[in-house]
Write an enzyme that holds these catalytic residues in place. Structure first.
Site, PDB file in Angstrom:
ATOM      1  N   GLU A 100      27.350 -21.136  40.305  1.00 61.46           N
ATOM      2  CA  GLU A 100      28.189 -21.984  41.237  1.00 61.46           C
ATOM      3  C   GLU A 100      28.904 -23.170  40.413  1.00 61.46           C
ATOM      4  O   GLU A 100      29.583 -23.880  40.966  1.00 61.46           O
ATOM      5  CB  GLU A 100      27.272 -22.160  42.562  1.00 61.46           C
ATOM      6  CG  GLU A 100      26.182 -22.995  42.365  1.00 61.46           C
ATOM      7  CD  GLU A 100      24.741 -22.191  42.167  1.00 61.46           C
ATOM      8  OE1 GLU A 100      25.045 -21.029  41.954  1.00 61.46           O
ATOM      9  OE2 GLU A 100      23.838 -22.754  42.691  1.00 61.46           O
ATOM     10  N   ASN A 101      28.386 -23.445  39.164  1.00 66.36           N
ATOM     11  CA  ASN A 101      28.960 -24.580  38.560  1.00 66.36           C
ATOM     12  C   ASN A 101      30.402 -24.109  37.926  1.00 66.36           C
ATOM     13  O   ASN A 101      31.168 -25.148  37.409  1.00 66.36           O
ATOM     14  CB  ASN A 101      28.234 -25.142  37.274  1.00 66.36           C
ATOM     15  CG  ASN A 101      27.568 -23.993  36.542  1.00 66.36           C
ATOM     16  OD1 ASN A 101      27.072 -23.047  37.013  1.00 66.36           O
ATOM     17  ND2 ASN A 101      27.546 -24.227  35.364  1.00 66.36           N
TER      18      ASN A 101
END
Lengths: 233, 214
Positions: free
Chosen positions: B47-48
């Site tokens: 998710e980064n």
């Protein structure tokens, strides 16, 4: 080379950041953080800052430096588990904390930068995050209203810039930086390399220079790694 | 303990089908990555800002600009894509991720999940968990069935602050697999060597039993 938005020192880049300012800051963990600008703020000693950033660094690097120096009054973040100082200051009541789901934080910054004052999301419905927030049903599903965020200053780290402020990021060091860049009244980008106007392929620019007011060439990048993991041989 | 986790992870990997886009949470869910069949075309999302996580790097490949959501150094696979955090959660919230496998502290019979906060202990933050539980098409929770005091983590109602209400589709423990349907919580599988009596004894939640098991 045309000077454009390029400033010559970190001191000049942050000269008008005053006590009490709200700063939105890029980075994920210690990856893609504006290292030099943060060290500059530590040296400048401005206090009572509200800082909006996904994380708060570690005890001796990144935003942790500003915590150690007691410059932060309020922190808005999604995950702060890497920092003992944070815990001490939070428990003693010195530090105000607003925890925001990571996707909501990213969207609040995106919305702020895009002129959208508020939006609805399902993230946080039925949890502590929903307390005190307007709820609304759309198509049979419940959502909560979240507000856009605009900071007095946005601090970002990019890989390359040109004097117009066009930015290119590298790998996962992009993370929050492009949305943060849109969400500052004044956006300051520190970069690893400044190239001439026209040297960046227009198709490859991640952040158009319109969002960026100042560009500063950073130096001595540490790029600390939080969890070095390598393949088993 | 290690054996318990292996059992859970081995069952969890069966939830992954060829062609899926999958988000694996930090901790036990990350171990699932090593067991995905080589011939599958699966893209793992971080998710980064990455779709297409590769294996951990060799020492000479380590790049501080390339990490996963657990802040570990990683590599990319051919066909990977980088993007910013807003785009990352747009693909999560917008239902474009097929499956998320997440860790849990407690799961209730309604499918509520608690996995981010223990009151009285330092709050670390929810990270992306609250977005994932409402965004990914299917939410699978992997956790040990009881805590270290022997108390069931599969509850009538969660006692810890929630990550999401009625968000769990499937729960995998070392004892059993449960699905959450409109009719409630259903026991669908027993792990190898586990009896129904044992599952009943270790589970606080009320559940029905899939007719195929009877």
């Amino acid at each position: 080379m045309k000077k454009g938005k390029v400033v010559s020192s970190i001191t000049e880049a942050i000269h008008d950041i005053q006590d009490g300012a709200t700063l939105v800051v890029g980075g994920f963990g210690l990856c893609g953080i504006p290292e030099n600008l943060i060290v500059g703020l530590q040296e400048k000693g401005v206090t009572n800052l509200t800082v909006v950033s996904n994380n708060c660094g570690v005890d001796d690097w990144g935003l942790g430096l500003l915590l150690a120096n007691r410059q932060i009054k309020k922190m808005v973040a999604s995950y702060v588990g890497e920092n003992k100082l944070f815990e001490q200051q939070f428990l003693s009541g010195e530090l105000e904390v607003e925890l925001v789901p990571q996707g909501t934080l990213a969207e609040r910054l995106r919305a702020g930068g895009a002129g959208i004052p508020a939006f609805y999301t399902a993230s946080g419905v039925g949890t502590l995050v929903a307390e005190g927030k307007e709820q609304k049903e759309f198509d049979g599903r419940t959502y909560i209203m979240e507000r856009g965020i605009v900071g007095d200053f946005a601090l970002v780290k990019a890989w390359k810039a040109d004097p117009l402020g066009n930015l290119v990021f590298r790998k996962t060091a992009r993370n929050f930086n492009p949305v943060v860049a849109t969400a500052g009244k004044i956006t300051i980008a520190e970069v690893e390399e400044i190239v001439g106007i026209g040297e960046l392929d227009p198709d490859e620019i991640h952040t158009p220079g319109v969002y960026v007011q100042r560009v500063i060439q950073g130096s001595h990048y540490q790029k600390r790694i939080e969890r070095l993991t390598v393949a088993k041989q | 303990m290690a054996d318990t986790r292996t059992k859970i992870v081995q069952r969890a990997v069966k939830e992954i089908q060829d062609g899926m886009n999958v988000n694996l949470g930090i901790g036990m869910p990350t171990l699932v990555a090593n067991m995905i069949p080589q011939e599958y075309n699966v893209l793992l999302q971080s998710e980064n800002g990455l779709l297409g996580i590769g294996p951990y790097p060799r020492e000479d490949e380590v790049d501080p600009d390339l990490i996963n959501a657990g802040k570990e150094t990683i590599t990319t696979i051919p066909g990977a894509a980088f993007f910013d955090s807003a785009e990352s959660f747009a693909m999560i919230r917008g239902g474009h991720i097929d499956l998320a496998i997440l860790g849990g502290m407690e799961v209730s019979e309604q499918g509520d999940l608690a996995n981010w906060m223990i009151p009285g202990k330092m709050v670390k933050g929810m990270g992306g968990a609250m977005d994932l539980v409402h965004g990914a098409k299917r939410i699978v929770v992997v956790m040990e069935h009881v805590n270290k005091h022997g108390e069931s983590k599969v509850k009538k109602a969660c006692t810890l602050p929630l990550t999401g209400q009625r968000v769990v589709d499937c729960l995998i423990t070392e004892l059993a697999v449960f699905e959450f349907t409109s009719e409630g919580m259903v026991l669908t599988e027993l792990q190898e060597g586990v009896t129904l009596e044992e599952v009943v004894r270790q589970t606080e939640a009320t559940f029905t039993i899939d007719p195929a098991l009877q």
